[in-house]
Design a protein around this motif. Sequence first.
Motif, PDB file in Angstrom:
ATOM      1  N   GLN A 295       1.565 -14.260  -6.257  1.00  0.00           N
ATOM      2  CA  GLN A 295       1.311 -13.104  -5.388  1.00  0.00           C
ATOM      3  C   GLN A 295       0.018 -13.286  -4.606  1.00  0.00           C
ATOM      4  O   GLN A 295      -0.050 -12.994  -3.401  1.00  0.00           O
ATOM      5  N   ARG A 301       0.916  -8.203   2.540  1.00  0.00           N
ATOM      6  CA  ARG A 301       0.832  -6.770   2.374  1.00  0.00           C
ATOM      7  C   ARG A 301       2.232  -6.168   2.243  1.00  0.00           C
ATOM      8  O   ARG A 301       2.446  -5.228   1.473  1.00  0.00           O
ATOM      9  N   ASP A 304       3.472  -6.738  -1.228  1.00  0.00           N
ATOM     10  CA  ASP A 304       2.712  -5.877  -2.140  1.00  0.00           C
ATOM     11  C   ASP A 304       3.268  -4.456  -2.143  1.00  0.00           C
ATOM     12  O   ASP A 304       3.380  -3.812  -3.197  1.00  0.00           O
ATOM     13  N   THR A 308       5.445  -2.299  -5.347  1.00  0.00           N
ATOM     14  CA  THR A 308       4.568  -1.247  -5.878  1.00  0.00           C
ATOM     15  C   THR A 308       5.097  -0.653  -7.181  1.00  0.00           C
ATOM     16  O   THR A 308       4.370  -0.534  -8.175  1.00  0.00           O
ATOM     17  N   SER A 311       4.870  -3.105 -10.049  1.00  0.00           N
ATOM     18  CA  SER A 311       3.488  -3.322 -10.475  1.00  0.00           C
ATOM     19  C   SER A 311       2.951  -2.127 -11.251  1.00  0.00           C
ATOM     20  O   SER A 311       2.186  -2.288 -12.206  1.00  0.00           O
ATOM     21  N   ARG A 326      -5.190  -7.930 -11.223  1.00  0.00           N
ATOM     22  CA  ARG A 326      -4.201  -8.007 -10.136  1.00  0.00           C
ATOM     23  C   ARG A 326      -4.573  -9.123  -9.173  1.00  0.00           C
ATOM     24  O   ARG A 326      -5.726  -9.259  -8.812  1.00  0.00           O
TER      25      ARG A 326
END
Length: 326
Positions: A295, A301, A304, A308, A311, A326
């Motif tokens: 990652q 972005r 990511d 979400t 994570s 992270r």
Amino acid sequence: MPTPTDPPTVPRPVALVMGASRGLGLLIARELLERDHRVVICSRTPPDLEVARDQLLARQPGGQVDVRACDVSDRAAVQDLVHEVESTVGPIEVLITVAGIIQVGPAETMTFEHFDASLGIMLHGPINVTLPVVRRMRERGHGRIGTITSIGGEVTPPHLWPYAVAKSGAVAFSEGLSAELSGTGVTATTVVPGLMRTGSHERAHFTGQAHKEYAWFGPAASLPLLTMSADRAARTIVEAVLAGETRCELTPLTRVATRFRGLLPGVTTRMMGLTTRLLPSASGPGETIEGRAAQRRLDSRVVDVLTTLGSRAAQRNNARGPSATR
């Protein structure tokens, strides 16, 4: 001091959960704890286990949680573990094997070591722990066993070859066990999940063009339309195992995919082949890195944002470990 009028204390049934320090295994342990079991959680990493126990007891202060560090692929160690738990904690009434490893990448980058790791944990692991436990359960005439397999054991997905091989073996092992136990009072449940939001993308191992592999796997393991809530999955699994169901398929997509492959196996394989062509090629350094490293290397972005929910699940369910960042 107890008086003659006090009711006798009934010991809680013992549940052994292999691979319970994080993710789905941790949530399954939580469900069993809330159903008044004494839970023995097991994984290879003592620090993760300590964090997991603290999380479980914070939610269920009156619960009983025992911690044992053991590598499920180490047959001698697992046999010693079963003997020790039965001798010091109590008869194992429920066994659920969750431990797993996910390796993502094209076939050209997969090595003997990748297959050894997958088979050791996800096929030999259930065998190693189930055989000594089921013998004792049969002697007592009751017990519940659950083996977490995968839709990947029914329909081989692209770029997950060692995982699919091990899970396919686990399906056969669990279904064969269920048939062999008929009429004994002991049941075996084959659990066939699809994708779940457990945070697995952060601890998965990626090879080939690792960052590009993460770019598709991370969102696939996180988006709500493709994945199931791990909390709901754990609740469904525990209910099925305790009820003695022979099979537990967790999502409509899992049921459709399984039946489609049964009806049209050749078409299914060709579809998987076409999907493989859309995924990253084998070019790249060929190293194997964890999802968190992939990652950071990707530095996207968009990805990511798409990961979400996964994570957040990793953070809640100890999937990052006590020292992970992270």
